[in-house]
Motif scaffolding. Structure first.
Motif, short mmCIF file in Angstrom:
data_model
loop_
_atom_site.label_atom_id
_atom_site.label_comp_id
_atom_site.label_asym_id
_atom_site.label_seq_id
_atom_site.Cartn_x
_atom_site.Cartn_y
_atom_site.Cartn_z
N GLU A 153 0.84 -1.20 0.00
CA GLU A 153 0.00 0.00 0.00
C GLU A 153 0.87 1.25 0.00
O GLU A 153 1.70 1.44 0.91
CB GLU A 153 -0.95 0.03 1.19
CG GLU A 153 -1.84 1.29 1.17
CD GLU A 153 -2.87 1.33 2.29
OE1 GLU A 153 -3.66 2.30 2.32
OE2 GLU A 153 -2.87 0.42 3.14
N HIS A 211 -2.33 -1.45 -3.65
CA HIS A 211 -3.27 -0.67 -2.83
C HIS A 211 -2.81 0.78 -2.83
O HIS A 211 -1.66 1.08 -2.52
CB HIS A 211 -3.29 -1.22 -1.40
CG HIS A 211 -4.53 -0.87 -0.64
ND1 HIS A 211 -4.95 0.42 -0.44
CD2 HIS A 211 -5.44 -1.66 -0.01
CE1 HIS A 211 -6.07 0.41 0.28
NE2 HIS A 211 -6.39 -0.84 0.54
N ASP A 264 -8.10 6.99 1.31
CA ASP A 264 -8.97 7.29 2.44
C ASP A 264 -8.54 8.58 3.14
O ASP A 264 -7.42 9.04 2.99
CB ASP A 264 -8.95 6.14 3.45
CG ASP A 264 -7.59 5.97 4.11
OD1 ASP A 264 -6.58 5.98 3.37
OD2 ASP A 264 -7.52 5.85 5.34
N TRP A 308 -9.46 2.13 -0.26
CA TRP A 308 -10.46 2.16 0.82
C TRP A 308 -11.75 2.75 0.26
O TRP A 308 -11.76 3.39 -0.78
CB TRP A 308 -9.93 2.98 2.00
CG TRP A 308 -8.64 2.48 2.56
CD1 TRP A 308 -7.41 3.04 2.42
CD2 TRP A 308 -8.45 1.29 3.32
NE1 TRP A 308 -6.46 2.29 3.05
CE2 TRP A 308 -7.06 1.20 3.62
CE3 TRP A 308 -9.30 0.28 3.80
CZ2 TRP A 308 -6.52 0.15 4.36
CZ3 TRP A 308 -8.76 -0.77 4.55
CH2 TRP A 308 -7.38 -0.83 4.82
N ASP A 309 -12.85 2.56 0.96
CA ASP A 309 -14.16 2.85 0.34
C ASP A 309 -14.39 4.33 0.04
O ASP A 309 -15.34 4.67 -0.67
CB ASP A 309 -15.31 2.29 1.18
CG ASP A 309 -15.33 2.77 2.62
OD1 ASP A 309 -15.24 3.98 2.85
OD2 ASP A 309 -15.45 1.93 3.52
N MET A 315 -12.06 -1.77 -0.66
CA MET A 315 -12.03 -2.30 0.70
C MET A 315 -13.03 -1.50 1.54
O MET A 315 -12.85 -0.30 1.76
CB MET A 315 -10.63 -2.18 1.30
CG MET A 315 -9.71 -3.31 0.94
SD MET A 315 -8.21 -3.31 1.96
CE MET A 315 -7.50 -4.87 1.43
N TRP A 330 -14.34 -0.33 4.71
CA TRP A 330 -13.89 -0.25 6.11
C TRP A 330 -14.80 0.59 7.00
O TRP A 330 -14.87 0.37 8.20
CB TRP A 330 -12.46 0.29 6.17
CG TRP A 330 -12.32 1.77 5.95
CD1 TRP A 330 -12.25 2.42 4.78
CD2 TRP A 330 -12.21 2.79 6.97
NE1 TRP A 330 -12.11 3.78 4.97
CE2 TRP A 330 -12.07 4.03 6.31
CE3 TRP A 330 -12.21 2.76 8.36
CZ2 TRP A 330 -11.95 5.24 7.01
CZ3 TRP A 330 -12.08 3.97 9.06
CH2 TRP A 330 -11.95 5.18 8.38
N ASN A 349 -7.57 -5.73 9.92
CA ASN A 349 -6.55 -4.69 9.82
C ASN A 349 -5.86 -4.45 11.16
O ASN A 349 -6.51 -4.46 12.22
CB ASN A 349 -7.18 -3.39 9.32
CG ASN A 349 -7.70 -3.53 7.90
OD1 ASN A 349 -7.11 -4.23 7.09
ND2 ASN A 349 -8.82 -2.89 7.61
#
Length: 769
Positions: free
Chosen positions: A273, A338, A342, A392-393, A407, A409, A482
């Protein structure tokens, strides 16, 4: 041999005594399983039979041979597969030809006279060996020969196993606290033991850049070092306290390649990431020209949280990030990269003339669409390298990049939305999958970020949201837990927070869909912890905890029910403050208390409890608010007999945001009242100010109240978080009603980092004597 049966049929009849007798303490439990009678005994004469030309089989055979040699002292001969050898008293590996296993599945059949292992892939053979090892005595995991183990028997069974989800992930943040390569390899070993197949390596963030990029050496020369680190929990001290010690570390590209190759032997894919466009302070400290204000001085963050300084979406930034990702992609051969996405504040973009011009030029709606533009440009580049991005979302905001995997979260909604848009999803909601949350009582657990995620809650999580249709469910690739390391400065602390909760993750992502039996899981886990002892894991013993629940049974009685997850251990307790032993009172039924009492309890498996239960005139009594609080004001929290013990355990407190308190407790009848006590929280940095004044009054009729105390609570603004009591002494009053009023501070003072922001306060247990 019994025929193979479906897991859920077997699990319904599995009892602890059966599991113990036949030693089927498998984790994760197989998809299809049948127990048999008798066992296969491994001797020095036992041979490992396989196709010598099949590298898939050879790797698994050598792995098993190594375990048997180091722990059991058995040096087994390896031999080529022949019909005769396959029928001998041997452990036989062969290709599975019926196409029932899939890419990670296997068949394992243990007879009294031989063992048969079949799979279609190297991963399948590898996982078969992991299961086979768990059928052996736990001493097989010892790093050195066990001389006390005289027999190495494997109970008869018939297994056809394969995972439910293709993605079974565990993340580790090394930006907040750097972890050495030796620990990363141990982490991978533990993942493999539990059949987890994806390691998400969080390598960059505000607090440190941890991967060598040869084209931009300052990323590690400057970005991998922070001057000091926050002491205590984020909101614990006002002002914040720091340790004054440099924290640094990064992985060279040679080390990265070594770890990637090591993971490959464990059938684990590593997803790197590289955070963007937010969480970029470490990179901006190294190269300020990547920001929207290059003249500003940036430093690697020394505290946690979200920062306004982010990457600027200009051509310089994109060039550097593309160069970085090019080097990253050469190091990690997996499908995914990744890119974070976010917690990207838009303040710097709103202030930037360049960003505002770019929004107009591209005809974007706002800064959210600018972030989407940023992500889509990065995705296009990553796709050009033959890879796929995960984010991330938040990457859903402003429009999802065409091929991105999400992902989820911030709950499950991001996963639902992405799946409905026909995008692949990895479920990792913080409520169920964040292992930085407390796993037990915060008053007795090591410092954590907050929240509460016990073992049983993870185990009960269902990764596929019920809102999805059958056609949409296929986009849920799996789940991931996580591990954010703000409060995990050492490998030992990481192990404590991760295990055994990661074992629950492993089972819920491997087992077929359907009901899961936590009691059975916890029984198997007890035996499994002995394996973790052998491999030196500093796991949490939360499984053996004792917890307490209360119920009011009479005017002056409180019933305390003690509970434990370890169902086959015994529990002893004392009520006189002494330490419990096996000679203390055996717990068989709820304990009835008639006065304030400290209960201390222990289990024969090592569980402990020490908690004081307050018996007072207001316990169990109803109370009403003049204006109902807008927060977490449960109906019985202020009179449940459990006093809030620290700011860390917020579940015990009632919080009021931007409003005053006016609550009246009904004691049921007029009775003597000599004293009223209540505690308030002081958490200044979190805007949790004690009330400016507290008024405690009593009344016989609920109308005419006699004021007992009306004065401010005095305290020092600076200092650590704490509890502040308010006490009213009535001496000889008689009353039925007790009223407490408290005035909210209103706004943070000018000296506060959030000057002018609205404040809150919290209280717990109105104790009436």
């Amino acid at each position: 041999m019994k025929p193979i049966v479906a897991f859920f049929l077997f699990i319904a009849c599995l009892t602890p005594s059966f599991a113990q007798e036949t030693e089927y303490n498998l984790l994760p439990f197989p998809a299809q399983f049948a127990g048999g009678e008798g066992h296969f005994s491994i001797q020095n004469s036992t041979q490992l039979v396989y196709n010598l030309k099949d590298i898939r089989q050879k790797q698994a055979v050598l792995l098993l041979a190594d375990y048997l040699k180091s722990a059991a002292g058995l040096t087994l001969k390896t031999t080529a597969w022949t019909a005769a050898a396959a029928k001998g008293k041997n452990i036989v590996f062969q290709a599975h030809t019926q196409k029932k296993c899939g890419p990670e599945g296997y068949v394992l059949r243990v007879f009294t006279d031989r063992v048969l292992v079949e799979a279609e892939t190297a991963a399948g053979f590898f996982y078969a060996v992991q299961t086979f090892l768990q059928l052996l005595p736990t001493d097989i995991y010892s790093p050195k020969k066990i001389t006390t183990q005289t027999s190495w028997n494997v109970p008869s069974c018939d297994i056809l196993d394969k995972p439910r989800f293709s993605y079974r992930g565990l993340q580790l943040d090394v930006s907040r606290h750097f972890m050495p390569v030796s620990f990363i390899k141990k982490y991978l070993d533990l993942m493999a033991l539990h059949k987890l197949n994806t390691f998400h390596w969080h390598l960059t963030d505000d607090q440190g850049w941890r991967i060598e990029i040869k084209k931009y050496p300052n990323l590690t020369k400057i970005g991998s070092k922070r001057a000091e680190t926050l002491v205590g929990q984020y909101y614990q001290n006002y002002p914040m306290q720091f340790d004054g010690k440099t924290h640094e570390g990064f992985y060279t590209q040679a080390e990265i390649r070594d770890v990637v190759n090591y993971a490959k032997t464990k059938h684990i894919t590593i997803i790197p990431e590289i955070e963007l466009p937010g969480h970029a302070l470490a990179a901006l400290a190294a190269y300020p020209n990547l920001s929207c204000d290059p003249k500003k001085t940036y430093e690697v963050a020394t505290k946690w949280g979200v920062f306004e300084d982010v990457f600027c979406p200009n051509e310089t930034t994109f060039k550097v990030l593309q160069d970085v990702l090019t080097e990253v992609i050469t190091l990690f051969p997996g499908k995914y990269v990744h890119i974070g996405g976010d917690e990207c504040p838009k303040d710097a973009w709103k202030k930037s003339e360049f960003c505002q011009s770019l929004i107009k030029k591209l005809k974007l709606k706002d800064e959210h669409e600018l972030q989407s533009y940023f992500i889509k440009r990065i995705e296009k580049f990553v796709n050009s390298k033959g890879r796929v991005i995960i984010g991330w979302d938040e990457i859903l905001e402003g429009g999802l990049a065409p091929k991105a995997t999400v992902m989820s979260w911030r709950g499950v909604q991001g996963g639902i939305d992405a799946a409905r848009q026909k995008h692949d999803v990895i479920m990792t909601p913080n409520e169920f999958m964040y292992l930085d949350h407390y796993q037990g009582d915060p008053n007795t657990e090591p410092l954590a970020i907050g929240g509460y995620l016990p073992l049983e809650k993870i185990y009960g999580y269902e990764p596929v949201p019920a809102e999805l249709t059958a056609a949409e469910e296929k986009y849920i690739l799996g789940a991931q837990a996580n591990v954010w390391t703000e409060y995990m400065p050492t490998p030992e602390k990481v192990e404590y927070m991760v295990f055994p909760r990661a074992v629950a993750l492993a089972e819920l992502t491997w087992m077929p869909k359907g009901p899961r039996n936590f009691e059975d899981f916890s029984y198997r886990l007890k035996n499994h912890l002995k394996r973790l002892d052998h491999v030196g894991v500093n796991y949490s013993r939360r499984l053996f905890d004792v917890t307490a629940d209360t119920q009011f049974t009479g005017e002056d009685q409180l019933q305390v029910r003690l509970e434990k997850m370890d169902s086959d251990s015994k529990m002893y307790y004392t009520t006189d403050g002494s330490e419990p032993t096996r000679s203390s009172t055996l717990y068989e039924m709820p304990i009835t208390l008639k006065k304030t009492t400290t209960i201390r309890a222990m289990t024969t498996s090592g569980g402990q409890l020490q908690q004081t239960f307050f018996i007072h005139k207001a316990k169990g009594k109803k109370y009403t608010y003049a204006a109902k609080p807008t927060s977490d004001a449960q109906a019985d929290k202020l009179t449940d007999g459990i006093v809030g013990r620290s700011p860390q355990s917020r579940r015990e407190w009632v919080s009021l945001y931007d409003q005053d308190l006016d609550v009246v407790v009904d004691l049921g009848e007029v009775k003597p009242v000599s004293k009223v006590k209540v505690n308030f929280l002081k958490v200044i940095l979190e805007k949790g100010f004690p009330p400016t004044s507290v008024e405690i009054a009593v009344s016989r009729d609920g109308k005419d109240f006699k004021e007992a105390i009306s004065q401010p609570i005095t305290y020092e603004l600076e200092g650590p978080w704490t509890l502040l009591p308010a006490v009213a002494d009535f001496r000889t009053s008689r009353a039925r009603y007790v009223r407490i009023r408290a005035k909210n501070a209103g706004a943070c003072p000018p000296s506060h980092p959030d000057a002018g922001a609205k404040t809150w306060f919290a209280l717990d247990e109105i104790v009436v004597e």
